[in-house]
Design a protein around this motif. Structure first.
Motif, PDB file in Angstrom:
ATOM      1  N   CYS A 108      10.406   4.348  -0.906  1.00 18.62           N
ATOM      2  CA  CYS A 108      10.061   4.454  -2.330  1.00 18.62           C
ATOM      3  C   CYS A 108       9.617   3.104  -2.886  1.00 18.62           C
ATOM      4  CB  CYS A 108      11.264   4.970  -3.121  1.00 18.62           C
ATOM      5  SG  CYS A 108      11.763   6.657  -2.720  1.00 18.62           S
ATOM      6  N   ASN A 109      10.231   2.046  -2.398  1.00 14.60           N
ATOM      7  CA  ASN A 109       9.895   0.699  -2.851  1.00 14.60           C
ATOM      8  C   ASN A 109       8.435   0.372  -2.555  1.00 14.60           C
ATOM      9  OD1 ASN A 109       9.626  -2.359  -2.054  1.00 14.60           O
ATOM     10  ND2 ASN A 109      11.380  -2.290  -3.434  1.00 14.60           N
ATOM     11  N   VAL A 110       7.986   0.608  -1.320  1.00 14.26           N
ATOM     12  CA  VAL A 110       6.616   0.241  -0.951  1.00 14.26           C
ATOM     13  C   VAL A 110       5.596   1.216  -1.541  1.00 14.26           C
ATOM     14  CG1 VAL A 110       7.349  -0.954   1.132  1.00 14.26           C
ATOM     15  CG2 VAL A 110       6.804   1.483   1.264  1.00 14.26           C
ATOM     16  N   VAL A 111       5.978   2.487  -1.697  1.00 10.63           N
ATOM     17  CA  VAL A 111       5.067   3.442  -2.338  1.00 10.63           C
ATOM     18  C   VAL A 111       4.810   3.024  -3.778  1.00 10.63           C
ATOM     19  CG1 VAL A 111       4.881   5.806  -3.205  1.00 10.63           C
ATOM     20  CG2 VAL A 111       5.587   5.401  -0.845  1.00 10.63           C
ATOM     21  N   PHE A 112       5.863   2.679  -4.494  1.00  7.71           N
ATOM     22  CA  PHE A 112       5.716   2.242  -5.886  1.00  7.71           C
ATOM     23  C   PHE A 112       4.869   0.971  -5.981  1.00  7.71           C
ATOM     24  CE2 PHE A 112       7.540  -0.367  -9.406  1.00  7.71           C
ATOM     25  CZ  PHE A 112       7.053   0.382 -10.460  1.00  7.71           C
ATOM     26  N   ALA A 113       5.163  -0.015  -5.130  1.00  7.91           N
ATOM     27  CA  ALA A 113       4.460  -1.300  -5.207  1.00  7.91           C
ATOM     28  C   ALA A 113       2.990  -1.171  -4.838  1.00  7.91           C
ATOM     29  CB  ALA A 113       5.149  -2.320  -4.301  1.00  7.91           C
ATOM     30  N   THR A 114       2.688  -0.379  -3.815  1.00 10.49           N
ATOM     31  CA  THR A 114       1.294  -0.269  -3.378  1.00 10.49           C
ATOM     32  C   THR A 114       0.458   0.592  -4.318  1.00 10.49           C
ATOM     33  OG1 THR A 114       1.937   1.575  -1.913  1.00 10.49           O
ATOM     34  CG2 THR A 114       1.836  -0.635  -0.950  1.00 10.49           C
ATOM     35  N   VAL A 121       0.688   2.941 -14.137  1.00 13.05           N
ATOM     36  CA  VAL A 121       2.124   2.776 -13.901  1.00 13.05           C
ATOM     37  C   VAL A 121       2.874   4.112 -13.930  1.00 13.05           C
ATOM     38  CG1 VAL A 121       4.238   1.713 -14.774  1.00 13.05           C
ATOM     39  CG2 VAL A 121       2.109   0.416 -14.764  1.00 13.05           C
ATOM     40  N   PRO A 122       2.649   5.007 -14.912  1.00 14.34           N
ATOM     41  CA  PRO A 122       3.380   6.279 -14.906  1.00 14.34           C
ATOM     42  C   PRO A 122       3.136   7.101 -13.639  1.00 14.34           C
ATOM     43  CG  PRO A 122       2.358   5.914 -17.041  1.00 14.34           C
ATOM     44  CD  PRO A 122       1.806   4.884 -16.133  1.00 14.34           C
ATOM     45  N   VAL A 123       1.897   7.084 -13.125  1.00 10.01           N
ATOM     46  CA  VAL A 123       1.603   7.851 -11.913  1.00 10.01           C
ATOM     47  C   VAL A 123       2.313   7.239 -10.713  1.00 10.01           C
ATOM     48  CG1 VAL A 123      -0.231   8.663 -10.387  1.00 10.01           C
ATOM     49  CG2 VAL A 123      -0.623   8.552 -12.863  1.00 10.01           C
ATOM     50  N   VAL A 129       9.199   8.684  -7.374  1.00  9.86           N
ATOM     51  CA  VAL A 129      10.275   9.649  -7.593  1.00  9.86           C
ATOM     52  C   VAL A 129      10.086  10.878  -6.705  1.00  9.86           C
ATOM     53  CG1 VAL A 129      11.314  11.208  -9.290  1.00  9.86           C
ATOM     54  CG2 VAL A 129      10.761   8.858  -9.933  1.00  9.86           C
ATOM     55  N   LEU A 130       8.850  11.351  -6.585  1.00  8.18           N
ATOM     56  CA  LEU A 130       8.582  12.519  -5.735  1.00  8.18           C
ATOM     57  C   LEU A 130       8.862  12.217  -4.267  1.00  8.18           C
ATOM     58  CD1 LEU A 130       5.304  13.943  -7.349  1.00  8.18           C
ATOM     59  CD2 LEU A 130       7.644  14.852  -7.515  1.00  8.18           C
ATOM     60  N   VAL A 131       8.563  10.991  -3.835  1.00 14.48           N
ATOM     61  CA  VAL A 131       8.875  10.607  -2.458  1.00 14.48           C
ATOM     62  C   VAL A 131      10.383  10.623  -2.231  1.00 14.48           C
ATOM     63  CG1 VAL A 131       8.849   8.675  -0.835  1.00 14.48           C
ATOM     64  CG2 VAL A 131       6.768   9.296  -2.054  1.00 14.48           C
ATOM     65  N   GLY A 132      11.145  10.053  -3.169  1.00 15.15           N
ATOM     66  CA  GLY A 132      12.603  10.086  -3.048  1.00 15.15           C
ATOM     67  C   GLY A 132      13.145  11.499  -3.054  1.00 15.15           C
TER      68      GLY A 132
END
Length: 352
Positions: A108-114, A121-123, A129-132
């Motif tokens: 989730c960390n790398v999905v959010f950052a990349t 930002v909202p997407v 969240v969907l990945v988690g």
């Protein structure tokens, strides 16, 4: 002759008052009777006391903790751990354990950052969240519907999720901006870190879900008494599935808070949080057989563990000793009740 009637028995004031007086008003049960009882039942008294004692000792050793900069730094350190520990708590409440929670955090960390490099930002938040959620539901499906042991499923999925994190980002990087940092890890007001505000909002939402909804009652019920839950017609499998999914969502929040506070994504960022999350849940007094656990106890236990690492850093001690302390906490919390029962049994046998 006239008959003399016997004198009538006079009515006593107590007899009339007993028959006509209204019943006493019901005794109100305030927070002192219900809140403390609930905390004791959930095992939260010990972690609360431990946090207070450790916080006082920490401030005596390092008074700078109460400065604005140190308070903000400490908050950014403990909040991701607290959120991941809450995710672990939800799984423990249904009688499971999630060994993959560190790998889920990394993914989730790398999905959010990349995704911040190309998406709003909202997407990016929604995708993380969907990945988690997806990772949690994957684990939950194999545990609840395939009947596989949670420790085996999550151990295997940890390798899967960890490999996916390295495929998404092979080295630290991403597109976390200063604005995102300020919105998640800055200061809302002087001496009020934004990270603590977000933690409070999420914790209150989780508390309402677990204490005020049918799903929350089912989660506690599945962990405490599976047979009664089945007899009541509750879908225990679905409850376990949703519990794992909820744990994945909470972990994604911790992953995004970590990425925002470090201003980068890291495919190995969640590795240290596996043992720490289990230690926090153990220190909070949760039953690993399920059915008992405290949100406030878990948060304070996570804060205690996080501050231990910070204190070791200021003391010049290698931060890896924090993992040793976490391991010792797990052994102590799990082992002390066993030793206590054996000692009590021997003492009882000697007396008899």
């Amino acid at each position: 002759m006239t008959a003399i009637s016997p004198p009538s028995t006079p009515r006593t004031p107590s007899a009339t008052s007993a028959s006509s007086a209204p019943p006493p008003p019901p005794r109100r049960r305030g927070w002192n009777s219900t809140g403390i009882t609930r905390l004791r039942r959930e095992g939260a008294i010990a972690p609360i006391a431990a946090f207070v004692v450790f916080f006082v000792v920490y401030v005596i050793i390092n008074p700078e903790l109460l400065t604005r900069f140190q308070l903000q730094t400490a908050s950014n350190l403990v909040v991701p751990l607290a959120l991941v520990a809450l995710g672990q708590l939800v799984v423990v409440l249904v009688g499971g354990i999630d060994i993959s929670i560190g790998a889920i955090m990394s993914l989730c960390n790398v999905v959010f950052a990349t995704q911040l490099l190309t998406l709003p930002v909202p997407v990016a938040i929604l995708l993380a969240v969907l990945v988690g959620l997806g990772c949690g539901l994957f684990n939950g499906f194999l545990v609840a519907y395939a009947g596989l042991p949670a420790i085996a499923v999550t151990l295997a999925s940890a390798f899967i999720f960890g490999s996916l994190a390295r495929e998404v980002l092979d080295r630290p990087g991403g597109g976390v901006t200063k604005e995102i940092y300020l919105a998640t890890s800055g200061e809302l007001l002087p001496f009020v870190p934004v990270a603590l505000v977000w933690l409070a909002v999420i914790a209150v939402g989780l508390w309402l879900l677990l204490q005020r909804t049918a799903l929350g009652r089912h989660i506690y019920g599945v962990g405490s008494n599976m047979e009664s839950v089945r007899a009541a017609g509750i879908n225990a499998r679905l409850t376990k599935l949703l519990a794992f999914g909820l744990a994945g969502v909470l972990t994604s929040f911790g992953a995004m808070m970590l990425a925002s506070s470090t201003v980068t994504g890291d495919p190995r960022s969640g590795d240290p949080y596996l043992l720490s999350s289990i230690a926090a849940v153990a220190l909070a007094g949760a039953a690993f057989t399920g059915g008992r656990g405290s949100i406030i106890g878990t948060i304070l236990a996570a804060c205690t563990l996080g501050l231990i690492g910070n204190l070791l850093f200021f003391a010049g001690v290698n931060s890896y000793w924090q993992y040793v302390i976490s391991a010792l906490i797990i052994v102590a919390v799990v082992g002390l009740p066993v030793v206590w029962r054996k000692v009590a049994f021997r003492v009882k046998g000697i007396r008899s």
